[in-house]
Design a protein around this motif. Structure first.
Motif, PDB file in Angstrom:
ATOM      1  N   VAL A 199       1.899   3.121  -3.161  1.00  0.00           N
ATOM      2  CA  VAL A 199       0.971   3.523  -3.941  1.00  0.00           C
ATOM      3  C   VAL A 199       0.153   4.637  -3.390  1.00  0.00           C
ATOM      4  O   VAL A 199      -1.035   5.052  -3.804  1.00  0.00           O
ATOM      5  CB  VAL A 199       0.137   2.844  -4.918  1.00  0.00           C
ATOM      6  CG1 VAL A 199       0.724   1.647  -5.479  1.00  0.00           C
ATOM      7  CG2 VAL A 199      -0.993   1.906  -3.877  1.00  0.00           C
TER       8      VAL A 199
ATOM      9  N   SER B 119      -4.808   3.972  -6.654  1.00  0.00           N
ATOM     10  CA  SER B 119      -4.016   3.522  -5.757  1.00  0.00           C
ATOM     11  C   SER B 119      -4.376   2.468  -6.109  1.00  0.00           C
ATOM     12  O   SER B 119      -3.792   0.899  -5.867  1.00  0.00           O
ATOM     13  CB  SER B 119      -3.270   3.607  -4.646  1.00  0.00           C
ATOM     14  OG  SER B 119      -4.648   3.775  -3.528  1.00  0.00           O
TER      15      SER B 119
ATOM     16  N   LYS C 299      -0.965   8.173  -5.201  1.00  0.00           N
ATOM     17  CA  LYS C 299      -1.703   8.116  -5.872  1.00  0.00           C
ATOM     18  C   LYS C 299      -2.703   8.094  -5.258  1.00  0.00           C
ATOM     19  O   LYS C 299      -3.836   8.117  -3.753  1.00  0.00           O
ATOM     20  CB  LYS C 299      -2.284   7.025  -7.051  1.00  0.00           C
ATOM     21  CG  LYS C 299      -0.726   6.429  -7.576  1.00  0.00           C
ATOM     22  CD  LYS C 299       0.030   7.385  -8.188  1.00  0.00           C
ATOM     23  CE  LYS C 299       0.897   6.488  -9.041  1.00  0.00           C
ATOM     24  NZ  LYS C 299       1.642   7.148  -9.790  1.00  0.00           N
TER      25      LYS C 299
ATOM     26  N   GLU D 152       0.833  -1.147   0.241  1.00  0.00           N
ATOM     27  CA  GLU D 152      -0.033  -0.073  -0.245  1.00  0.00           C
ATOM     28  C   GLU D 152       1.092   1.220   0.467  1.00  0.00           C
ATOM     29  O   GLU D 152       0.617   2.350  -0.627  1.00  0.00           O
ATOM     30  CB  GLU D 152      -1.399   0.262   1.227  1.00  0.00           C
ATOM     31  CG  GLU D 152      -2.292  -1.107   1.426  1.00  0.00           C
ATOM     32  CD  GLU D 152      -2.624  -0.593   2.459  1.00  0.00           C
ATOM     33  OE1 GLU D 152      -2.460  -0.147   3.038  1.00  0.00           O
ATOM     34  OE2 GLU D 152      -2.938  -2.146   2.213  1.00  0.00           O
TER      35      GLU D 152
END
Lengths: 151, 151, 151
Positions: free
Chosen positions: C47, C55, C50, C44
């Motif tokens: 990303v 994400s 984003k 997690e």
């Protein structure tokens, strides 16, 4: 040069390191055997000779293949550190009898571990054999750090 | 025999190699801890003591277990090459200060990497610590190839 | 100290061991490249920059990423045993020409293996190159056990 290979402790290390590495290498052909016998492959090019429908079905995972792969992974995580720590341990000049005890316990524990894993034997056979191997490596690491601590 | 273990550079290598290998070995008990606390196992025999319905539920993957396993895998991919290249590097007879700089940077980078991975710290903490470890290994490989190039 | 590094066979070993380890280390940046270009991440925090929806989409596996990872895994399973057995083999004092034949065959086989894997070349290119590397390691292990068998 090969002075190291005339030392009995180092020769014992070389013998057992090679044996457990060969055992680890054996897991790859066993994986291949299960992939073929169970029809479970990971790459498209591995099933290219089959018809499109048949090949699609064979791109799958199979519990037996996954079991061998987990066993192989545990070997990587246990055998490689044993060989690396064992090499340094052999260089600290331990007693031959003590060194042999470490090497034999480890080789035996990994043999039991592989049989317990591939045969899905009831626990705690696999857990205990894995722990024994870990303890042997810890014991050798303890001696290395006690002998050569330069931080 | 143990002439190698009287050389300070080699003793420093032995110390740091053992430390990072122990850190890597620690990932296995941490995986086991998360498997038990999260109730997520990979083998049927591991949950055989539960009732059939309970055991079926526990044969699953769990994000926390998968995270530790990815961290362990990254250790295998980074620590093992460091120890192998580092062994050859130590045999090229580098300055003790230079060698210690390499070993300390690597050990530090892997400690930060594990904390960043297991703690899910914001990037680029994990990426940078991983890259630093890689650069240390490249630097040692560069010296080995410059010192002993027999093709 | 660095007597080992003045022996030609050991220098040849150091050269080829470093080369195949560098090739193995290269798989990690290639994995990173495919993760970014294909937008397929495992964590997690990777990303987090984003938007939440974007994400979520990027936390997935992608066939190209999985292919590189399988290739990397095969390197771990093949290259690491080669280096460990090869180190012991080099210490048994083989002829330089014989040793070079082993090291060159292995390095060549792994280069072909990586190209065949990443390029998804038709089988049996990958299978044969993998088997050749395995045979080289077996041949070296055979000499080690013949030279230093202390059980």
């Amino acid at each position: 040069m090969p002075k190291l290979m005339e030392e009995e402790v180092f020769m014992a290390f070389a013998t057992y390191a090679t044996i457990v590495l060969l055992k680890m290498l054996l897991m790859a052909p066993i994986t291949a055997y299960f992939r073929f016998s169970r029809g479970a492959f990971a790459n498209e090019e591995d099933v290219a000779m089959k018809s499109p429908e048949a090949s699609k079905k064979m791109l799958r995972s199979h519990p037996d293949v996954e079991r061998v792969r987990r066993c192989h992974q545990n070997d990587l995580e246990s055998v490689v550190p044993f060989v690396l720590v064992g090499l340094l341990y052999a260089l600290t000049g331990p007693e031959l009898a003590t060194a042999l005890l470490h090497f034999r316990l480890f080789a035996g524990s990994r043999l039991v571990h592989s049989v317990a894993y591939l045969g899905a034997l009831p626990q705690p056979s696999r857990a205990l054999s894995w722990m024994l191997g870990l303890l042997v490596t810890f014991s050798m690491a303890y001696r290395v750090l006690g002998h050569a601590m330069v931080l």
